[in-house]
Design an enzyme around this catalytic site. Sequence first.
Site, mmCIF file in Angstrom:
data_model
loop_
_atom_site.group_PDB
_atom_site.id
_atom_site.type_symbol
_atom_site.label_atom_id
_atom_site.label_comp_id
_atom_site.label_asym_id
_atom_site.label_seq_id
_atom_site.Cartn_x
_atom_site.Cartn_y
_atom_site.Cartn_z
ATOM 1 N N GLU A 1 -11.464 4.875 -5.044
ATOM 2 C CA GLU A 1 -11.625 3.515 -5.003
ATOM 3 C C GLU A 1 -12.409 2.613 -6.265
ATOM 4 O O GLU A 1 -13.255 3.279 -6.923
ATOM 5 C CB GLU A 1 -12.569 3.287 -3.885
ATOM 6 C CG GLU A 1 -12.101 4.051 -2.392
ATOM 7 C CD GLU A 1 -10.838 3.073 -2.141
ATOM 8 O OE1 GLU A 1 -10.789 1.886 -2.581
ATOM 9 O OE2 GLU A 1 -9.979 3.854 -1.518
ATOM 10 N N ARG B 1 0.910 -1.110 0.083
ATOM 11 C CA ARG B 1 -0.031 0.015 0.123
ATOM 12 C C ARG B 1 0.881 1.240 0.262
ATOM 13 O O ARG B 1 1.764 1.306 0.819
ATOM 14 C CB ARG B 1 -0.909 0.006 1.270
ATOM 15 C CG ARG B 1 -1.645 1.046 1.513
ATOM 16 C CD ARG B 1 -2.814 1.263 0.097
ATOM 17 N NE ARG B 1 -3.928 2.297 0.754
ATOM 18 C CZ ARG B 1 -3.545 3.764 0.248
ATOM 19 N NH1 ARG B 1 -2.452 4.322 0.007
ATOM 20 N NH2 ARG B 1 -4.523 4.525 0.711
ATOM 21 N N ARG C 1 -0.507 -5.545 4.847
ATOM 22 C CA ARG C 1 -0.072 -4.622 3.654
ATOM 23 C C ARG C 1 1.278 -4.215 4.185
ATOM 24 O O ARG C 1 1.588 -3.456 5.155
ATOM 25 C CB ARG C 1 -0.794 -4.093 2.950
ATOM 26 C CG ARG C 1 -2.083 -4.697 2.614
ATOM 27 C CD ARG C 1 -2.956 -3.634 1.743
ATOM 28 N NE ARG C 1 -3.557 -2.675 2.829
ATOM 29 C CZ ARG C 1 -4.438 -1.634 2.356
ATOM 30 N NH1 ARG C 1 -4.925 -1.656 1.193
ATOM 31 N NH2 ARG C 1 -4.849 -0.616 3.291
#
Length: 257
Positions: free
Chosen positions: A57, A49, A99
């Site tokens: 999104e 990320r 992440r």
Amino acid sequence: MKKALIFLTILTVLILAAVGCNQQRGDVVYIERVIDGDTVETAAGDLIRLLGVDTPEIDWENNQSEFYAEEARKFTIENLTGENVILEFDQEKEDHYGRTLAYLIHDGENFNQKLLENGYASLMIVEPNDYYEAEFKQAVKKARASRLGIWSQVLELERDLPVISFQEAASFIGERVIVAGKIVNTAAADSINYLNFSDNYQDTLSLVIFNHNLNKFDYQPAEYILNKKIKVLGKIELYQGSPQIIVDDPHDILIID
């Protein structure tokens, strides 16, 4: 004695440099796949990320995308897929989803900043990961002023949405509209920023920006937008008898002057 003094001087410089720098270079990784504009996957299967940025999104389940989400993903695909990048870390190396959190250095450039400069992402500074905050805010400021990418959202959507004055807001409760006018009154409270189109609180439309969203802005809304003409995109809600729009993202506001 002279050699020892030189050694101590060099050691001191190195220590001071290390203390003043809260980033760390990591391994070179190969980008196998792009999930969306700010999330990629390495050949080893690790999700990364990108720090400091937030691209629109993509809702894969419902096959829906926010404004400019597909363009942001395409930009990341074209630049990073099949490429080796250097990971650069800040204070935290992993988020609560597992992440990896990193800045991606590609061809000697900070790709995170490149997303901001070209209008594919808005700012997202999450403490304590703020090493590039000043540089990122400057990149956003330029993209916003040039109305690049996500910063063209209001202009693009006003073709299909009602453009109204704040006096008309009460007639559009529950609807998504664009309100045009001048912010003449603002207030910053402990958890909320209020931006008002009128000094008369009984006859105004308030824009509400919660403080937890201020990390998305390259400016302080209550100070910067005061006495400026704007167009704002949002859904009009009724709160204690008065209309309001909750602003979650800075690119929902187009600053005219």
